[in-house]
Enzyme design. Structure first.
Site, PDB file in Angstrom:
ATOM      1  N   ASP A 534       0.099  23.456  -9.053  1.00 10.08           N
ATOM      2  CA  ASP A 534       0.748  24.766  -9.090  1.00 10.08           C
ATOM      3  C   ASP A 534       2.152  24.657  -8.514  1.00 10.08           C
ATOM      4  O   ASP A 534       2.518  23.652  -7.899  1.00 10.08           O
ATOM      5  CB  ASP A 534      -0.093  25.801  -8.319  1.00 10.08           C
ATOM      6  CG  ASP A 534      -0.339  25.395  -6.880  1.00 10.08           C
ATOM      7  OD1 ASP A 534       0.632  25.318  -6.117  1.00 10.08           O
ATOM      8  OD2 ASP A 534      -1.502  25.126  -6.508  1.00 10.08           O
ATOM      9  N   GLU A 614      -1.249  -9.082 -23.143  1.00 12.64           N
ATOM     10  CA  GLU A 614      -1.257  -7.721 -22.578  1.00 12.64           C
ATOM     11  C   GLU A 614      -0.280  -7.623 -21.394  1.00 12.64           C
ATOM     12  O   GLU A 614       0.389  -6.610 -21.215  1.00 12.64           O
ATOM     13  CB  GLU A 614      -2.673  -7.346 -22.131  1.00 12.64           C
ATOM     14  CG  GLU A 614      -3.603  -7.072 -23.302  1.00 12.64           C
ATOM     15  CD  GLU A 614      -5.064  -6.912 -22.875  1.00 12.64           C
ATOM     16  OE1 GLU A 614      -5.779  -6.141 -23.521  1.00 12.64           O
ATOM     17  OE2 GLU A 614      -5.485  -7.589 -21.900  1.00 12.64           O
TER      18      GLU A 614
END
Ligand code: DGJ
Length: 749
Positions: A534, A614
């Site tokens: 928030d 990777e």
């Protein structure tokens, strides 16, 4: 001046670059709302014609004329038990048992600069751009003064609101409801957009028609919650990402909240938003005051993307206090999903070493480093090193990590305590419990009563000691349960209704002190992922861990929903291992990188477990993220497409503020065979300018990128006008595979 007062007609007009907000003191002294919307000259006073309506009572002086009713008039801040049966904004009880509120204008003041809210974060105004309007109303029966505060950020099209209640009477008053804002919208056809969810699936966007009656978005969990974010949008039924009227209402608050949207008998809307009134009561002694949390409001006629961009800029510039909001933040690796509780210094150092090689800049040591914390049943509260895991202590570990060239960050969960901890054994009364009841347990932990000053002081000292003692450059502040059994041992019975809000005030006080004392520490908020995402938490932590769900495909809808209100730079987002620990899904590493780059970007895995190829990909991802950093963090964000709607793919775009660069990302969630190509209409470009495709990278495509049949149109180094890209579109080649993705970077010629 962005605030004008017409003393003859008693009309207040707030003007921002593109919007007008108007209200009036009417002939009886009520403070009524006239208009909020696209900028206008003049007034809309004429729109609110007097009328009578069966069973809507008339104010006493107009009882014979019956020309109008409080039940029909748009109000700035609605009362209760005084002739308006719609949603109340304020409710209270006096010592005599009088309840409700009947409010009348008594004075106002216009001043330069921005008001602040006591005890809670609110929008600041470093550039001295804002102005404040304060309008004071008086409650007739009690002497309560209600100061309505408006902050006008003209350039940013934002109007902030908060309310200060002052007991100017001679007797106690108990506030039972004290909303931050009320917005009455008399005309139009509206949809409500809200953001619901659950743990590991936060902020799912839902757009619903407004129905007759009341729709509620709320939390009583003590936090802003995974379930309902304290942010809503009201938009015209025809509004899209690109066009249409939209209102945004965002609370700057992290505790219990409630937003009600009511369509009344005559088809008008009222939105009331603020602290949840259930389990809330606040005693005001004569002379005392109470501030509500702040509400950030905006309006645009240019659709949802524009509304989001207004909030993104505003939160970055006027809410996030941390210097890191405006600085380059490190790419981090977090050991949580790599080790969970099962680690020692060697494991952590191995993770750090490999991460450093890949270009990571900070290692974050997550849960399990303290007390006797070997699983999630014990240890919370004991913020000293777990010597069975780190026998040489934190200092040595940090020194070794720093020596590798990495910063060091640490996880804490200060608001909690386990019964099996030294802290609990010493201070069992610090944990929230209702006397005579066994508390509800969650993750086998209890909540510390942060409404108590002594608890807050202890936490401040303990955390300050940690930060002073060790070279910690980042704190992940976690919070892993909701508040229940709310009760404070040190408050009298008639103040127990204050505990939930006092808890939030205690949290803010603690964070205020810590962030002021340690401005060079980057804080990341977290609450079991995004359970306290928030605007108030963003004041302290410019980034918040978006969700415990790290599956890139699930993250698409989580980050999509979050982006309606909150900036991309605030969304904690990491690449994690596959099969994903939450869903078991396999997603190509490249696609995981594309999704995590729509956030703060980092890793949540042990890179040692990757193949050489990777590892190369990870190095390249980090390089790319650095190259795109400003574009991603400060650029304008556009939601181009969403798989929830098209059942095919999600696409988004960043555009630099000067429109010279853009980055487009597309993730295919359900490859469609024999369908037309994807044609993306780009947004926000300069239609006159030419743009060159500088880079176009495919990830996880079944057919390798260099063998995908590409028309001339899609090749790199091709150039197109902004108009072609926006009105025609950018066509992608057929992409198949398991969750393939593409990133396209274009630069102005
Ligand atoms: C919840 C957080 O969201 C996770 O990232 C992790 O920090 C765990 N808590 C640790 O307990």
């Amino acid at each position: 001046m962005s605030i004008a007062y017409d003393s003859r007609r008693k009309i207040f007009t707030l003007t921002t670059h593109n919007t007008t907000y108007q209200m009036q003191v009417n002939e009886l002294g009520h403070f009524v709302h006239l208009y909020y919307g696209r900028r206008i000259e003049g007034t809309t006073e004429y729109m609110h014609v007097p009328r009578d309506c069966g069973f809507s009572p008339n104010p006493y002086p107009l009882r014979l004329e019956r020309s109008w009713s409080m039940d029909l008039l748009p109000q700035e801040y609605s009362g209760a038990n005084a002739g308006d049966f719609r949603l109340s904004s304020l409710n209270m009880v006096t010592e005599e048992g009088i309840w409700g509120a009947d409010l009348y204008y008594i004075r106002h003041e216009i001043r330069s600069g921005k008001y602040s809210v006591s005890g809670m974060p609110s929008a600041f105004d470093r550039a001295r751009e804002a102005e404040t309007l304060s309008v004071t109303l008086r409650e007739k029966a009690s002497g309560l003064e209600v100061e309505l505060l408006y902050g006008i950020y003209e350039k940013q099209d934002v109007i902030t609101r908060a309310v200060r209640m002052i007991n100017n009477g001679e007797k106690e008053i108990y506030l039972k409801k004290a909303a931050s804002a009320c917005l009455d919208i008399s005309f139009g056809n509206w949809d409500l957009i809200h953001f619901y969810g659950r743990h590991t699936m936060e902020r799912q966007m839902e757009r619903v028609p407004i129905i007759n009656g009341i729709q509620t978005v709320s939390s009583r969990r003590g936090t802003s919650s995974h379930q309902h974010n304290p942010f809503v949008i009201l938009c015209d039924k025809s509004a899209t990402e690109e066009f249409g009227d939209c209102y945004g209402m965002m609370l700057v608050y992290s505790g219990n909240h409630r937003t009600d949207v009511e369509m009344d008998q005559s088809g008008s809307l009222r939105v009331v938003s603020g602290i949840h009134d259930e389990q809330f009561s606040w005693k005001l002694e004569p002379g005392e005051s109470f501030d509500t949390p702040e509400m950030l409001m905006t309006f645009t006629h240019q659709g949802l993307a524009h509304l989001s961009q207004i909030y993104h800029r505003f939160l970055r510039k006027n809410i996030c206090r941390s210097r890191f909001a405006r600085e380059r933040r490190p790419v981090l690796i977090n050991n949580w999903e790599a080790t969970y509780f099962d680690f020692d210094s060697e494991k952590i150092l191995n993770i750090a070493r490999q991460a450093k090689e890949a270009g990571v800049e900070m290692l974050v040591l997550d849960d399990g480093w303290f007390g006797r914390r070997n699983d999630d049943n014990s240890g919370l509260g004991d913020w000293f090193v777990n010597e069975s895991k780190l026998p040489d202590g934190l200092e040595k570990l940090i020194a070794q990590i720093n020596k590798m060239g990495l910063k060091f960050g640490l996880w804490v969960e200060p608001e909690m305590v386990n019964e099996d901890s030294e802290l609990y054994r010493l201070h069992p009364d610090w944990a929230m419990k209702v006397p005579g009841r066994e508390p509800a347990m969650s993750r086998n932990q209890l909540v510390l009563d942060l409404s108590r000053k002594d608890v807050g002081d202890w936490l401040f000292e303990t955390l300050s000691d940690l930060l002073r003692q060790y070279h910690i450059e980042y704190i992940k502040w976690d919070m892993n349960r909701s508040l229940s059994d709310v009760y404070s041992r040190i408050l009298p019975p008639d103040r127990q209704g204050e505990v939930s809000h006092r808890y939030v005030l205690g949290l803010y006080r603690l964070l205020d002190r810590l962030t002021a004392e340690f401005p060079d520490v980057l804080f990341e908020g977290c609450s079991g992922g995004g359970g306290r995402f928030d605007a108030a938490m963003l004041a302290y932590s410019p980034q918040i861990w978006c969700s415990d769900n790290t599956d890139a495909i699930e993250r698409l809808s989580i980050q999509y929903g979050t982006s309606f209100g909150y900036p991309i730079s605030s969304m904690g987002s990491h690449v994690s291992a596959c099969p994903n620990h939450q869903t078991g899904r396999d997603v190509p590493l490249g696609t995981r990188g594309v999704v995590a780059m729509a956030g703060t970007f980092g890793y949540e895995m042990d890179l040692n477990r990757l193949t050489e190829d990777e590892k190369r990909q990870v190095r390249e991802q980090i390089e790319r993220f650095h190259e795109y950093y400003n574009l991603i963090q400060d650029g304008d964000y556009y939601r181009l497409e969403c798989e929830e709607k098209n059942h095919y793919f999600t696409a988004w775009q960043f555009v630099s503020p000067d429109r010279s660069e853009t980055l487009v990302s597309v993730v295919i969630t359900r490859p469609r065979i024999n369908r037309n190509s994807i044609c993306l209409r780009l947004r926000g470009l300069d239609p006159e300018a030419g743009y060159v495709v500088e880079r176009q990278e495919f990830f996880g495509c079944h057919v390798q990128a260099d063998r995908i049949p590409m028309g001339d149109f899609q090749k790199t180094k091709q150039s197109y006008s902004g108009a072609v890209l926006m009105y025609g579109g950018y066509v992608l080649p057929q992409m198949s595979g398991n969750y393939p993705s593409v990133q396209i970077y274009l630069r102005k010629r």
